[in-house]
Enzyme design. Sequence first.
Site, PDB file in Angstrom:
ATOM      1  N   SER A   1       0.847  -1.192   0.000  1.00  0.00           N
ATOM      2  CA  SER A   1       0.000   0.000   0.000  1.00  0.00           C
ATOM      3  C   SER A   1       0.884   1.244   0.000  1.00  0.00           C
ATOM      4  O   SER A   1       2.106   1.148  -0.001  1.00  0.00           O
ATOM      5  CB  SER A   1      -0.901   0.003   1.234  1.00  0.00           C
ATOM      6  OG  SER A   1      -0.097   0.269   2.373  1.00  0.00           O
ATOM      7  N   LYS A   2       0.233   2.386   0.053  1.00  0.00           N
ATOM      8  CA  LYS A   2       0.925   3.672   0.051  1.00  0.00           C
ATOM      9  C   LYS A   2       1.991   3.760   1.142  1.00  0.00           C
ATOM     10  O   LYS A   2       3.042   4.339   0.957  1.00  0.00           O
ATOM     11  CB  LYS A   2      -0.084   4.794   0.319  1.00  0.00           C
ATOM     12  CG  LYS A   2      -0.876   5.172  -0.878  1.00  0.00           C
ATOM     13  CD  LYS A   2      -0.674   6.647  -1.173  1.00  0.00           C
ATOM     14  CE  LYS A   2      -1.329   7.009  -2.479  1.00  0.00           C
ATOM     15  NZ  LYS A   2      -0.527   6.965  -3.614  1.00  0.00           N
TER      16      LYS A   2
END
Length: 491
Positions: A258-259
């Site tokens: 994810s980010k």
Amino acid sequence: MNNKSSEEIRVRFAPSPTGDPHLGAMRTALFNWAFAKKNGGKFILRIEDTDKKRQVEGSVENIIEGLNWLGLNYDEGPEIGGDYGPYIQSQRKKLYINAVNNLLDDGNAYMCDLSTNELEKMKEEQKLQGKPPGYNGYSRNRPRKELEKSKKNGLPIVVRLKVPLSGNIEFADLRRGPMKFDLSKIDDFVILKADEMPTYHLASVVDDSSMNISHVLRGEEWISSTPKHLLLYKFLGLEPPSFVHLPLIFGKDKAKLSKRHGANSIIEYKESGLLPEALVNYISLLGWSPRNNKEVLKYRDIIELFDFKGLSVSPSIFDPEKLNWLNGVHIRSLDDKTLIQITSEKLSEELKDSTDLVDKNKLSEIIPLIKERVKSIDEIYPSIKFFFVYIKPEDSIIKCGPLNKNEIKNNLKELVDNFSTLLEKNKTNHKDIEILLRSNCEKLDLKLRDYLGLVRNCITGSEISPPLFESIEILGLEESISRIQDCINIL
Ligand code: GLU
């Protein structure tokens, strides 16, 4: 079960437009693309937009922009068409409805009028009884007429597949080998929703078949869907494609990427000045290896070397540092002409009001100075901006070792005279500049680092710059004198 025997390799990238395209999706696209290119096959883009609730505006455009930027050109797709279009699932409803009708007529599917609330209630009860929650076959044996009546009365109706209650379904993943699934663990899953839109399972099978897809290369997260798809192929009397499931991608902490692991969307990467060939090289190594210890790969290497054997079966780990490293490697291997072109575009964009400053001849001298050091295209502009615009330095960085302001001022004045003399004598080469600055430093009994630091800060307005003597030569002695003069005035 037999796999498609068609000779032509046809693969597809089938994203759902539910957000910005991320690394994992683009890796799937890349492997499909490479496999098609290697085998003289076709690479197809298909937009899977049957879940309208999850659709995000602009997502299709971003997927297309991402693929174009990465150079993963497709042979058939939404805006370019092809023999098997349309390539957007919401425009292919008729095909799905036909398939559903066939399944209903053959008794392999049935309608169900259980409401979502009732289904939820059913699952809660199952949980209380310690059973795995799922659809319990409520309408499986009810007469079709009864359900058609419910439909007429306006009740929301879904269509479910009649999954055999026992037995196994098997297939051989081209990388992972034989896989076996217990049918008793698969619910009678929905194939047509109450809004008459197909579910992913049905649409995917109908389209892979009608688009003549020979190989499905997709993420490992879809493995559990494959037995459902194989059942559908069987009930519809269609030949399934071959399947290859690609390893998951995790962050360094082994959690889903994810980010927070530093993974951006492809559009963000594009905007951050990363080179597309660097990103493609990096994602090619996420779960695949050419098995020759080579890590720096160009497009043609990936096409040439890509094979299923090189795919890993265990998850791969995203490492942003390696991506940056590869980006630097690719930038340094660009020829000067390309780098000049990229930089000159950036300059025209940044220096809108003073485009006359963007002198390509200057860039051809500047670029070789910085090429060996840059790690990202984005670094180039800030590091060479001083050639085009002068931003006066803060007086706090107009310093020189132990010297006080007055002493600095006097030294700078002397330097202005020295530069003027060089200019008169036409000694403007970086070697002449170097000889002068070194001898000044010696005369003043200063550390070279301090003296050159002062000159650098005055002329470039910053404490970091490309090699100083060459920079002064390119900037010109006249402009350098004027900048030093400005600094004298600041002090
Ligand atoms: N639409 C699915 C996705 O978003 C496609 C999965 C598949 O390739 O079958 O990834």
